[in-house]
Design a protein around this motif. Structure first.
Motif, mmCIF file in Angstrom:
data_model
loop_
_atom_site.group_PDB
_atom_site.id
_atom_site.type_symbol
_atom_site.label_atom_id
_atom_site.label_comp_id
_atom_site.label_asym_id
_atom_site.label_seq_id
_atom_site.Cartn_x
_atom_site.Cartn_y
_atom_site.Cartn_z
ATOM 1 N N HIS A 196 77.082 39.108 61.485
ATOM 2 C CA HIS A 196 76.217 37.977 61.801
ATOM 3 C C HIS A 196 76.931 36.639 61.732
ATOM 4 C CE1 HIS A 196 76.227 38.365 57.472
ATOM 5 N NE2 HIS A 196 75.761 37.140 57.355
ATOM 6 N N PRO A 234 71.746 40.252 64.342
ATOM 7 C CA PRO A 234 72.884 41.159 64.106
ATOM 8 C C PRO A 234 72.775 41.901 62.773
ATOM 9 C CG PRO A 234 73.587 38.890 64.540
ATOM 10 C CD PRO A 234 72.122 38.852 64.307
ATOM 11 N N LYS A 235 73.446 43.038 62.731
ATOM 12 C CA LYS A 235 73.538 43.780 61.471
ATOM 13 C C LYS A 235 74.357 42.976 60.458
ATOM 14 C CE LYS A 235 75.445 47.484 63.272
ATOM 15 N NZ LYS A 235 75.959 48.819 63.571
ATOM 16 N N ARG A 236 74.189 43.324 59.194
ATOM 17 C CA ARG A 236 74.973 42.629 58.170
ATOM 18 C C ARG A 236 76.467 42.833 58.431
ATOM 19 N NH1 ARG A 236 76.767 45.414 53.221
ATOM 20 N NH2 ARG A 236 76.434 47.646 53.458
#
Lengths: 282, 122
Positions: free
Chosen positions: B81, B76-78
């Motif tokens: 997550h 996942p993107k920051r």
């Protein structure tokens, strides 16, 4: 013959805020003193990878210590009567006392998280005492996103909730082994200690109104933050760097809030050039 | 996707053991759809659409559908997550009785993260 790591651990006494504290200190290597400050709620074990890396220890005498109340350092006598609360003043005094007790001459100070905040305060107040400061995951202003009362109450396991609070601060890319080693240290903190540290981190340590006064010609400032850090975000790091003229900021892609312990191989790619630059400039 | 949660959780013995004292339902909101997730001894024993307005859980975690979809991606993107990171970034919210959530914080993070291929942290 046993195969020891090059890290040596000892105890030293020093006076902080009128109390004689028994402090656990580890060191490895020789050269320019490099003092490493651990994150809130953890201890000096976070720096073990740096201390076994000859690329660093060939040039630096790396020292790290457990703050009072943390790891193998004792709390003050009478601790049961005290609610632990780390203030900016107490934290500064502790680091200064450590450097004096160890008789360090112009060390480089590198701290992570709350350690990354205090090094900025030190650069402002004592610019000529330090060769440089390195703020890992350190910013001059943060925004709390949780209630720290959850960290110290009898119906919630303090160690497990502390680790649960910070587990998302580790980047998803970081190796599982080091993720859980980092969290293991959080599970071992004394009751209320993480919460007490966060008083400095979330409340007392803001100084974005004064960070602009840091003179990086007297004390160079390096800011390194992880992409996945939810507290010292890349944006807050960049904002801090803009206020501290002459500072150098790097956002470490694929890294979280605990670079030295969550992904040591990736961290050394970022920290070695910084340490080389400091060495060459001196 | 969340309907399959039991398949991902109940074969994870470490996760079930971690949640062995949990015997209640929680509510997870995926966009406009609320799901009631029943947990018994750490095992997911039911995932169903909320049928009545009076249906609920000890606490409710809600996020837009696209946020959960990003949360469940392999990397996942920051900000997407982790449940706490989603809340810090203003992408998700929690309501209700937070005590059971905090008492089992890592379990609930891993419970919902179990839908992610090759779950982070294992």
């Amino acid at each position: 013959m046993p195969t020891f790591e090059p890290i040596v651990g000892r105890y030293i006494s020093m006076v902080v805020a009128g109390d004689t504290m028994r402090i656990y200190v580890e060191e490895a290597g020789s050269g320019i003193p490099l003092v490493c400050l651990h994150t809130a709620g953890s201890d000096s074990r976070q720096f073990r990878h740096l201390m076994t890396d000859p690329s660093i220890t060939d040039h630096y005498r790396v020292l790290t210590f457990d703050l009072p109340w943390h790891g193998k350092s004792n709390p003050p006598i009478g601790w049961r009567e005290i609610e632990y609360k780390l203030t900016t003043g107490l934290y500064k005094e502790t680091v200064v006392a450590f450097c004096q007790a160890m008789e360090l001459n112009q060390p480089v100070i590198m701290g992570c998280s709350m350690g990354g905040r205090i090094v900025l305060h030190l650069a402002l107040e004592y610019p000529d005492d330090y060769r440089a400061v390195i703020a890992l995951e350190g910013a001059d202003r943060l925004k709390p996103y949780y209630d720290t009362d959850w960290l110290h109450r009898p119906d919630v396991n303090g160690g497990e909730v502390a680790a649960g609070f910070v587990s998302g601060q580790i980047a998803p890319q970081s190796p599982s082994e080091y993720r859980w080693e980092t969290l293991w240290a959080y599970m071992q903190g004394g009751p209320g200690v993480f919460k007490g540290d966060l008083y400095f981190y979330w409340v007392d340590g803001h100084f974005d109104d004064r960070s602009v006064q840091i003179d990086t010609t007297r004390c160079p400032v390096y800011l390194l933050s992880g992409e996945y850090d939810s507290s010292c975000t890349p944006e807050r790091t960049r904002d801090t760097a803009e206020r501290i003229k002459g500072s150098k900021a790097v956002v470490m892609k694929g890294m979280g809030h605990f670079p030295m312990s969550e992904n040591p191989a990736l961290f050394r790619e970022h920290i070695l050039p910084v340490l080389k630059e400091i060495r060459v400039n001196n | 996707m969340i309907e399959k949660l039991a398949d991902y959780v109940n074969n994870n013995h470490a996760l079930v053991r971690q949640g062995r004292f949990i015997n209640y339902s929680i509510l997870v909101g995926v966009g406009e759809t609320d799901f009631i997730i029943r947990i018994d001894g750490g095992r997911v024993t039911g995932v169903r659409h909320r049928q009545l307005n009076i249906d609920s859980g000890r606490f409710a975690i809600r996020a837009p559908t696209e946020i959960w979809e990003e949360f469940w991606r392999p990397m996942p993107k920051r900000g997407h997550h982790d449940l706490f990171s989603m809340m810090a970034a203003g992408l998700a919210q929690i309501d209700g009785d937070l005590l059971p959530f905090m008492q089992n914080l890592q379990y609930f993070k891993d419970l919902l993260g179990a839908l992610r291929p090759a779950s982070i942290g294992n």
